[in-house]
Design a protein around this motif. Structure first.
Motif, PDB file in Angstrom:
ATOM      1  N   GLY A   1       0.780  -1.223   0.000  1.00  0.00           N
ATOM      2  CA  GLY A   1       0.000   0.000   0.000  1.00  0.00           C
ATOM      3  C   GLY A   1       0.813   1.274   0.000  1.00  0.00           C
ATOM      4  N   SER A   2       2.077   1.168   0.371  1.00  0.00           N
ATOM      5  CA  SER A   2       2.914   2.365   0.485  1.00  0.00           C
ATOM      6  C   SER A   2       4.383   1.971   0.396  1.00  0.00           C
TER       7      SER A   2
ATOM      8  N   SER B   1       6.333   2.854   2.479  1.00  0.00           N
ATOM      9  CA  SER B   1       6.697   2.570   3.872  1.00  0.00           C
ATOM     10  C   SER B   1       6.469   1.110   4.249  1.00  0.00           C
ATOM     11  N   ASP B   2       5.783   0.338   3.402  1.00  0.00           N
ATOM     12  CA  ASP B   2       5.565  -1.090   3.658  1.00  0.00           C
ATOM     13  C   ASP B   2       6.729  -1.952   3.159  1.00  0.00           C
TER      14      ASP B   2
ATOM     15  N   ARG C   1      -5.137   5.491  -2.242  1.00  0.00           N
ATOM     16  CA  ARG C   1      -4.497   6.614  -2.943  1.00  0.00           C
ATOM     17  C   ARG C   1      -4.388   6.388  -4.444  1.00  0.00           C
TER      18      ARG C   1
ATOM     19  N   GLY D   1      -0.978  -1.693   5.812  1.00  0.00           N
ATOM     20  CA  GLY D   1      -1.119  -1.437   7.242  1.00  0.00           C
ATOM     21  C   GLY D   1      -2.262  -0.494   7.543  1.00  0.00           C
TER      22      GLY D   1
ATOM     23  N   VAL E   1       0.786  -5.282   7.831  1.00  0.00           N
ATOM     24  CA  VAL E   1       1.997  -4.542   8.185  1.00  0.00           C
ATOM     25  C   VAL E   1       1.821  -3.938   9.586  1.00  0.00           C
TER      26      VAL E   1
HETATM   27  C1  RP5 Z   1      -1.483   1.987   4.270  1.00  0.00           C
HETATM   28  O1  RP5 Z   1      -1.221   3.021   5.146  1.00  0.00           O
HETATM   29  C2  RP5 Z   1      -0.143   1.506   3.825  1.00  0.00           C
HETATM   30  O2  RP5 Z   1      -0.219   0.142   3.514  1.00  0.00           O
HETATM   31  C3  RP5 Z   1       0.767   1.783   4.990  1.00  0.00           C
HETATM   32  O3  RP5 Z   1       1.005   0.628   5.777  1.00  0.00           O
HETATM   33  C4  RP5 Z   1      -0.013   2.790   5.808  1.00  0.00           C
HETATM   34  C5  RP5 Z   1       0.736   4.082   5.988  1.00  0.00           C
HETATM   35  O4  RP5 Z   1       1.125   4.587   4.735  1.00  0.00           O
HETATM   36  P1  RP5 Z   1       2.052   5.853   4.624  1.00  0.00           P
HETATM   37  O5  RP5 Z   1       1.322   6.992   5.244  1.00  0.00           O
HETATM   38  O6  RP5 Z   1       3.338   5.497   5.343  1.00  0.00           O
HETATM   39  O7  RP5 Z   1       2.301   6.060   3.144  1.00  0.00           O
HETATM   40  O8  RP5 Z   1      -2.238   2.386   3.189  1.00  0.00           O
END
Ligand code: RP5
Length: 179
Positions: free
Chosen positions: A12-13, A15-16, A43, A68, A90
């Motif tokens: 999703g990001s 950050s994952d 997003r 996450g 996550v």
């Molecule tokens: C989720 O929101 C993503 O999978 C991630 O774990 C979490 C935070 O995303 P960021 O704000 O770090 O991009 O959609």
């Protein structure tokens, strides 16, 4: 030319990635062609639909989806494809991944997501489960998977070792690594 990917790892990001990279590493160890993409259910919803909708025709056989918090990515991916989707919760900062786990695991009957453990263990096991799924039709991969399991068994000491004396051949580095 590199082999076409059989497993898609989506997250999703950015950050994952520190979590999902463990899935990629395990697939690499097993020589399973894979691809990695950042695809957010919230997003980049159009990117998710395009990815999941075309996954089968592009040759993917399994999708590993990690997210996450309000972790809708695995479930929405499973809504767009009938390929096996393995969900990796996550670990989140605020709720330690319990939010991610519950968001992923409680799918309505009819749209399955195979949900793994929170964090690194889940990412490693998602790769191993994807390998096991693929190995049902690939005897060579089945042998590689058996060999990895045998090596893991051999790496478990009979008595606990002092940290400096530890030698790790197992695919996991320790039970308390939360990533
Ligand atoms: C989720 O929101 C993503 O999978 C991630 O774990 C979490 C935070 O995303 P960021 O704000 O770090 O991009 O959609």
């Amino acid at each position: 030319m590199a082999d076409a990917p059989l497993v898609g790892i989506i997250m999703g990001s950015q950050s994952d990635w520190p979590t999902l990279r463990h899935a990629a590493e395990m697939l690499g160890k097993l020589a399973i062609p894979h691809e990695t993409r950042v695809v957010s259910a919230h997003r980049t919803p159009d990117r998710l639909r395009e990815y999941a909708d075309t996954a089968r025709e592009r040759g993917l056989r399994v999708i590993i989806a990690g997210a996450g918090g309000a972790a809708h990515l695995p479930g929405m991916c499973a809504a767009w494809t009938a390929l096996p989707v393995l969900g990796v919760p996550v670990e989140s900062h605020s709720l330690k991944g319990l939010d991610s786990l519950l968001s992923i695991v409680q799918m309505p009957a009819g749209v399955p997501v195979g949900t793994l453990a929170i964090g690194r263990a889940g990412a490693v096991n998602a790769a191993l489960l994807a390998a096991a799924i693929l190995a049902t039709g690939d005897p060579s991969l089945a042998m590689r998977l058996d060999a990895l399991r045998a090596a893991q068994t051999l790496a478990v000491p009979i008595e606990p070792q002092e940290p400096e004396a530890e030698t790790s051949g197992a695919p996991t580095s320790g039970p308390h690594d939360p990533a």
